[in-house]
Scaffold this active site. Sequence first.
Site, short mmCIF file in Angstrom:
data_model
loop_
_atom_site.label_atom_id
_atom_site.label_comp_id
_atom_site.label_asym_id
_atom_site.label_seq_id
_atom_site.Cartn_x
_atom_site.Cartn_y
_atom_site.Cartn_z
N HIS A 140 -39.29 -60.18 -70.18
CA HIS A 140 -39.29 -59.87 -71.83
C HIS A 140 -40.10 -59.56 -72.45
O HIS A 140 -41.20 -60.22 -73.09
CB HIS A 140 -38.68 -61.18 -72.34
CG HIS A 140 -37.46 -61.73 -71.42
ND1 HIS A 140 -37.12 -62.70 -70.41
CD2 HIS A 140 -35.97 -61.96 -72.18
CE1 HIS A 140 -36.20 -63.41 -70.36
NE2 HIS A 140 -34.77 -62.58 -71.37
N GLU B 115 -29.80 -56.31 -68.56
CA GLU B 115 -28.94 -56.90 -69.49
C GLU B 115 -28.83 -55.71 -70.56
O GLU B 115 -28.41 -55.73 -71.67
CB GLU B 115 -28.47 -57.90 -70.58
CG GLU B 115 -28.76 -58.52 -69.01
CD GLU B 115 -28.92 -60.54 -69.32
OE1 GLU B 115 -28.97 -60.78 -70.77
OE2 GLU B 115 -29.06 -61.36 -69.15
N TRP C 133 -29.08 -56.69 -77.89
CA TRP C 133 -29.20 -58.05 -77.51
C TRP C 133 -30.01 -57.40 -77.82
O TRP C 133 -31.50 -58.52 -78.54
CB TRP C 133 -28.57 -59.40 -77.28
CG TRP C 133 -28.89 -59.02 -76.05
CD1 TRP C 133 -29.92 -59.64 -75.23
CD2 TRP C 133 -27.68 -58.98 -74.69
NE1 TRP C 133 -29.23 -59.57 -74.04
CE2 TRP C 133 -27.30 -58.83 -73.77
CE3 TRP C 133 -25.97 -58.72 -76.07
CZ2 TRP C 133 -26.09 -58.69 -73.16
CZ3 TRP C 133 -25.06 -58.25 -75.73
CH2 TRP C 133 -24.90 -59.16 -73.71
N TYR D 49 -22.69 -65.34 -68.73
CA TYR D 49 -22.80 -67.43 -68.76
C TYR D 49 -21.42 -67.30 -68.99
O TYR D 49 -20.60 -66.83 -69.69
CB TYR D 49 -24.13 -67.50 -69.43
CG TYR D 49 -25.67 -67.52 -69.64
CD1 TYR D 49 -26.07 -68.00 -68.73
CD2 TYR D 49 -26.03 -66.24 -69.03
CE1 TYR D 49 -27.38 -68.29 -68.45
CE2 TYR D 49 -27.33 -65.48 -67.96
CZ TYR D 49 -28.26 -66.96 -67.90
OH TYR D 49 -28.85 -66.89 -67.47
N GLU E 256 -28.45 -63.49 -62.89
CA GLU E 256 -28.80 -64.61 -63.84
C GLU E 256 -26.87 -65.18 -63.83
O GLU E 256 -26.03 -64.40 -63.79
CB GLU E 256 -29.15 -64.11 -65.31
CG GLU E 256 -30.43 -64.01 -65.48
CD GLU E 256 -30.90 -63.81 -66.40
OE1 GLU E 256 -30.60 -64.27 -67.45
OE2 GLU E 256 -31.78 -62.64 -67.12
#
Length: 680
Positions: free
Chosen positions: A156, A218, A223, A290, A325
């Site tokens: 990140h 991702e 985002w 998720y 994830e």
Amino acid sequence: MPARTLSRRTALVIGFLSLTVVATTMALLTTAPSQSPGRTTATPDAPVVDLVDADATAATRALFHRLERQQGRGVLFGHQHDLTHGFTFTEVTGTNSDTLAAVGDYPAVFGWDTLILDGQERPGSPENSPQQNVEALTWAIEQADARGGLNTLSAHLPNIVTGGDFYDTSGDVVRRILPGGDRHAEYTAILDRVADAVGGATRADGTAIPVVFRPFHENNGGWFWWGAGHTSAGEFVEIFRFTVEYLRDVRDVHNLLYAYSPNTVGGDREAYLATYPGDEFVDVLGYDAYDDGAASGEWRRTVVQDLAMVAELADERGKIPALTEFGPAVDDLADPAWFTRLLSAIDSDPLARRTTYMLTWANFGGAGRVYVPHPAVDSRAAHPLLADFRAFHDDPRSVFAAELTGAADARTRAAPHEPVVHLVTPTDRARVSTAETTVRVSAREASAVVYRVDDGPPQPLSRAENGLWTGTWEIEDELRADRLVTLTITAEVGGSELTDTAHVLVADAEPPAPGTVDDFESYAGDDGMLAEAFGHQGDPNTLALSTDRRSGGEFGLAYTYRFDALSFTGVSRRLDADWRGFSELCMWLAGDGSQNTGTVQLIAGGVAFEQEFSLADTTGSDVVLPFAGFSPAPGESEHADAALDADRLGTVTAMTIFVFRGGDQQPANGTIHLDDVRAR
């Protein structure tokens, strides 16, 4: 780690998407002989492994071979920050673990993040020096290896341009950190710290611990600053490739495997591979998903569908499939058998069951979300899913650390190295509006490199540093008229010619009229150029230029959507606009006649504002949405009373057009047409 909530639709998407970058370490529970780099320890009859790094250490090759053999033999369970964050402990010792407290065993996969290097996650600290945080990440990898599992490292990364975090999508970051970009040096400095931390992680015998590194995860969502709508597919591919080549070829780090991991794609191979860096740059094919709890059964179906697709691609390409994830995106799940149902669903599909590992997010403690159920501790009761998680642990189809004995030191041989050349800049579907630009080619082993524009004469490039060849492309005036040209490079390597191409839009530099979002005339009629301008959220959608449904000019937009697991979809356009002189948003719209709901979301002054519109009218007319009619998105609890006033309109950074399913009686797919989207 759940993403920041902006609206009921973005909350669903972002909740599914967690922030991680993965690095994996195969631990040995028995003493292993020293493993030296390269191919020196293999015997002639040892199995061959084909890795991104032909000079990978013997331990790294053994890890890849171990994961290859794991397919179909149970899935390894993983947990982010298992040894450093939790509900059952506060002291970081290298042995404390919520997983251990819950089931008496450690996870088989341990996840870490480069945020440790910034002191933002333990065992790093903001009070540490940069070197101390490098050593903290090294320590974490070594501790997890000693506990008998694999290690994963996610990234990140901060917004290098603005100084914000990974959620700050402004600044055109990827373009500016590529070779030749004005922030390239800052990015290589980050990679230097990654190299120091991972390269320094060793076992007692000096063996470098292998790590699966998963940068830019991702990216098919919007985002993160490296996500869709904030960079092009071509730029993403090249920053991924640069990252691999810098760590492997410049920093000589040879204990890494490299993972690629988009988010949910609804089983769409083309969507999954849209930003794929190439087989030469990826070892692990990952996937993140998720559960928002709204329809866990439908979510499981989508997960199995995507994992089956990933496993099939991995088989075709000689890669490792993984659920990089997963977890709940809400605090309370109604299903008391959530873990075991997911495991059974994965195991029931002959392809999905080949998934090698599944990693859930961190238990950050306090008021944070629970990803690994914990037993009762202090005043906190046992988590409702604890019994099911223990059943998940006891199921022979799941693998925890204690079961990872033997075979990690298998002798293997590396597949022969094959030279690779690729065009670094301009990237595919780049827009060039200057009189000249620099052509950069990665061709470390080449003896000569040339480029040509369309069918023009070859132009030589000169050898530069770090394996690059460069030269100046002086663009003729007649090309600079919104024309799509083909740039081809050819490299002489060992008596062979290797080539790469990019389609480049050569355009003039005249800015659009004030208030313009898009009139769909500036893409040279190319759907690929159009796709690069938008990010995608939620369920699948596709964009195409339309010549028959439009308000004027040559082209409009055909926006085709399909409801899947989420029942909403969106396309986002990044902006850098001052709309203080305007009072409304206007767009030409031809709906699809459904009772599905359209919504425009504007990010203005850092706050998400929304206003709905109808899709019922199929004739085509202007839809006018006064700024006074926009209200804060449902997820904007901190700004519930905010107004889309002149101050906030001074900084408009993004616009998203959502379609939300109107109910089960409404069609699950459709196409709407848009044109001339503008503030006025």
